[in-house]
Design a protein around this motif. Sequence first.
Motif, mmCIF file in Angstrom:
data_model
loop_
_atom_site.group_PDB
_atom_site.id
_atom_site.type_symbol
_atom_site.label_atom_id
_atom_site.label_comp_id
_atom_site.label_asym_id
_atom_site.label_seq_id
_atom_site.Cartn_x
_atom_site.Cartn_y
_atom_site.Cartn_z
ATOM 1 N N ILE A 1 1.103 10.159 -4.584
ATOM 2 C CA ILE A 1 1.729 11.419 -4.162
ATOM 3 C C ILE A 1 2.603 11.980 -5.292
ATOM 4 C CG2 ILE A 1 3.398 12.423 -2.524
ATOM 5 C CD1 ILE A 1 2.273 10.281 -0.469
ATOM 6 N N ARG A 2 3.292 11.085 -5.983
ATOM 7 C CA ARG A 2 4.127 11.498 -7.117
ATOM 8 C C ARG A 2 3.301 12.220 -8.179
ATOM 9 N NH1 ARG A 2 6.069 9.984 -12.106
ATOM 10 N NH2 ARG A 2 4.463 8.413 -12.341
ATOM 11 N N LEU A 3 2.034 11.835 -8.304
ATOM 12 C CA LEU A 3 1.161 12.449 -9.305
ATOM 13 C C LEU A 3 0.569 13.770 -8.817
ATOM 14 C CD1 LEU A 3 -0.491 9.191 -10.664
ATOM 15 C CD2 LEU A 3 0.847 10.817 -12.018
ATOM 16 N N GLY A 4 1.080 14.263 -7.692
ATOM 17 C CA GLY A 4 0.706 15.605 -7.247
ATOM 18 C C GLY A 4 -0.390 15.662 -6.199
ATOM 19 N N LEU B 1 2.776 8.896 3.483
ATOM 20 C CA LEU B 1 2.515 10.307 3.795
ATOM 21 C C LEU B 1 3.683 10.885 4.588
ATOM 22 C CD1 LEU B 1 -1.273 10.150 4.830
ATOM 23 C CD2 LEU B 1 -0.332 11.048 2.682
ATOM 24 N N ARG B 2 4.121 10.156 5.610
ATOM 25 C CA ARG B 2 5.225 10.619 6.448
ATOM 26 C C ARG B 2 6.485 10.820 5.625
ATOM 27 N NH1 ARG B 2 3.943 6.253 9.685
ATOM 28 N NH2 ARG B 2 2.273 6.767 11.145
ATOM 29 N N GLU B 3 6.760 9.867 4.759
ATOM 30 C CA GLU B 3 7.966 9.957 3.930
ATOM 31 C C GLU B 3 7.968 11.196 3.050
ATOM 32 O OE1 GLU B 3 9.716 6.810 1.498
ATOM 33 O OE2 GLU B 3 8.954 5.400 3.009
ATOM 34 N N SER B 4 6.755 11.637 2.678
ATOM 35 C CA SER B 4 6.658 12.839 1.851
ATOM 36 C C SER B 4 6.403 14.070 2.705
ATOM 37 C CB SER B 4 5.540 12.677 0.828
ATOM 38 O OG SER B 4 5.767 11.557 0.027
ATOM 39 N N ALA B 5 6.578 13.950 4.016
ATOM 40 C CA ALA B 5 6.394 15.064 4.951
ATOM 41 C C ALA B 5 4.980 15.628 4.889
ATOM 42 C CB ALA B 5 7.432 16.159 4.706
ATOM 43 N N MET C 1 0.832 -1.200 0.000
ATOM 44 C CA MET C 1 0.000 0.000 0.000
ATOM 45 C C MET C 1 0.865 1.246 0.000
ATOM 46 S SD MET C 1 -2.930 1.329 -0.262
ATOM 47 C CE MET C 1 -4.514 0.801 0.392
ATOM 48 N N SER C 2 2.006 1.178 0.687
ATOM 49 C CA SER C 2 2.910 2.319 0.721
ATOM 50 C C SER C 2 3.420 2.645 -0.688
ATOM 51 C CB SER C 2 4.081 2.018 1.668
ATOM 52 O OG SER C 2 5.035 3.042 1.593
ATOM 53 N N ALA C 3 3.764 1.617 -1.448
ATOM 54 C CA ALA C 3 4.266 1.828 -2.811
ATOM 55 C C ALA C 3 3.198 2.494 -3.679
ATOM 56 C CB ALA C 3 4.697 0.491 -3.413
#
Lengths: 352, 352
Positions: free
Chosen positions: B182-185, B213-217, B174-176
């Motif tokens: 998130i990469r798609l904005g 979410l955390r990884e992307s702050a 699910m994280s992947a």
Amino acid sequence: MKADISKDDATPTLDDVARKAGVSTATVSRCLNNPDRVVEATRARVMEAVKALEYTPNFAARVMAAKRTFTIGAIIPTMDNAIFARGLQAFQEALHARGYTLLVSSSAYRPDVEEEQIRALVARGADGLLLIGHDRDAPIYEYLERQKVPALAAWSFMEDGQIPSIGFDNRAAMSALAKEVIRLGHRRIAMISGISQGNDRARERIEGLKDALRESALDVDDLEIIETTYEVENGAEAFTQLMSRDVPPTAVLCGNDVLAVGASLGAKRLGLRVPQDVSITGFDDIELARITSPALTTVHVPHREMGRKAADALIDMVEGKKKVVSAKLETSIKKRHSLGPCPGTNDDPDHP
Amino acid sequence: MKADISKDDATPTLDDVARKAGVSTATVSRCLNNPDRVVEATRARVMEAVKALEYTPNFAARVMAAKRTFTIGAIIPTMDNAIFARGLQAFQEALHARGYTLLVSSSAYRPDVEEEQIRALVARGADGLLLIGHDRDAPIYEYLERQKVPALAAWSFMEDGQIPSIGFDNRAAMSALAKEVIRLGHRRIAMISGISQGNDRARERIEGLKDALRESALDVDDLEIIETTYEVENGAEAFTQLMSRDVPPTAVLCGNDVLAVGASLGAKRLGLRVPQDVSITGFDDIELARITSPALTTVHVPHREMGRKAADALIDMVEGKKKVVSAKLETSIKKRHSLGPCPGTNDDPDHP
């Protein structure tokens, strides 16, 4: 404990349970075998003792005492695509309410596997069996009769079948749908059917379509039928074949919703609009029919009612309570968006 | 014969089978209990005699002789929507190839029903059990250990679980997928999850989203999660709720494909286009994901590989052949059409 036929000191016995619950062994036995004949408070106390002692009612002992295991077996042709899921869920809920556990086997539409599973479930002590349809060799019915294991057929109805049935009239249901297709002006009709060999539901649905054609004085010999297993991709492939004919059909009736979803997929790939260019119908009204786009016009089968009634009928047979009478349940046509008027005609009967 | 523990003259015995097949009773016993240790021609002759005499290997006798019944039980949370169907089908095929019959029970996601079914399958003599996930009370595992019935967990992976597992990393998978979202904005992300209580797969999938979410702050506290049972209509309803917020999400990640199909249905009802107005993702990659429109971007789970490997591992445990090691299978992201760039941004990373 599984292998405990001989006495083993570490293993709790019926006596231990009776002592802990403060009742007689007969009461414990009744609680395990005829719980409806014990008052609830007693039953609760006994079951607590059973649980505390981890008493696993020994198969052999229980069979000897009660000739019942409170286990019902069901053998369905497939677990895929949830064709039988909704009915089976209702069947299980109704069994559970009456104190029975359901064990399910899936035969992959193979008669030899079904026979093996019938024997396995009987050997595992199933009190009764739910089977799908009536197509099976006589020796299997004779075997069940000799073993005194009652069986009930669902998903099809037969007045004088070898075993009672809680089902519906597959032939009349498909005939009603086909008449609606014909009423909408379609004359070039084709069918994608499940494999009819060994599957009375599939055969009856084909016959239903033929009935409707005959009634409208259409030539049954012109009807092209492709038989294939119930998989989405097979429906798509069969549809593509049908549309490659010199004079392709304007309506494709499918033996079930899975094939119809496949046919729709095939239409999409060919760039055909459903129902403007070609109409497609299903059978069963499983959830897929509602979800696919366009949503399928199909035969609605009362899955939950059938499951519930089959459970009650089968337990009545197991408990010898009353003579079970077969029941023919009502189906209906569920109109959604995959069936429209025949293209090229200006006579949509619903919008003249 | 079901109740035949005492000797009954009409009932064929092991001796009768041996006499008819022209072999010793030990050979008959071996054929029934360790068929792989008997040459095929002998086995065929014995099985013919078994069939001709309608010898139903007596449960008690077989258990005493072999401590095996060649029956495997599987308890799955639901038969609906074919969530487990494909994996279970492969599981059954692999069991069949090794001479075992599968009996399936469905617990309706209820731990009390699952426990009852575990006990029923053990009492019916199951040689081993396939369970889904690891969430269950310790006494159940202790019970299985005392009964010496090996069990294996599938659909989730745990390094040091109480029982071995053939599964996959729900959290990492699910994280992947969330990272791709998130990469798609997308920044305003919501989730429709299955009920996480008692369901480690659902919980892990939630944690996976939070990890991303955390990884992307991004702020995990902003994440709205609606938990509901895995039904299409519930997905539609949860989606409608999410979109009624003052600041609705631009991407809704669903705990499985069934909820995602429901969310898509909800979007259609609200007149929202997927993915132009809102993105929706699934999990599992069951057939539904491919059929629904737009087809779902989802996590692909290797259902058939998992079923096959689980069967081999469980039989190895039953037959005590080798130490079974848990296996973590690979998942992947299946990109289809329900996930697109965040609306209102001009930075589609794939089409800059």
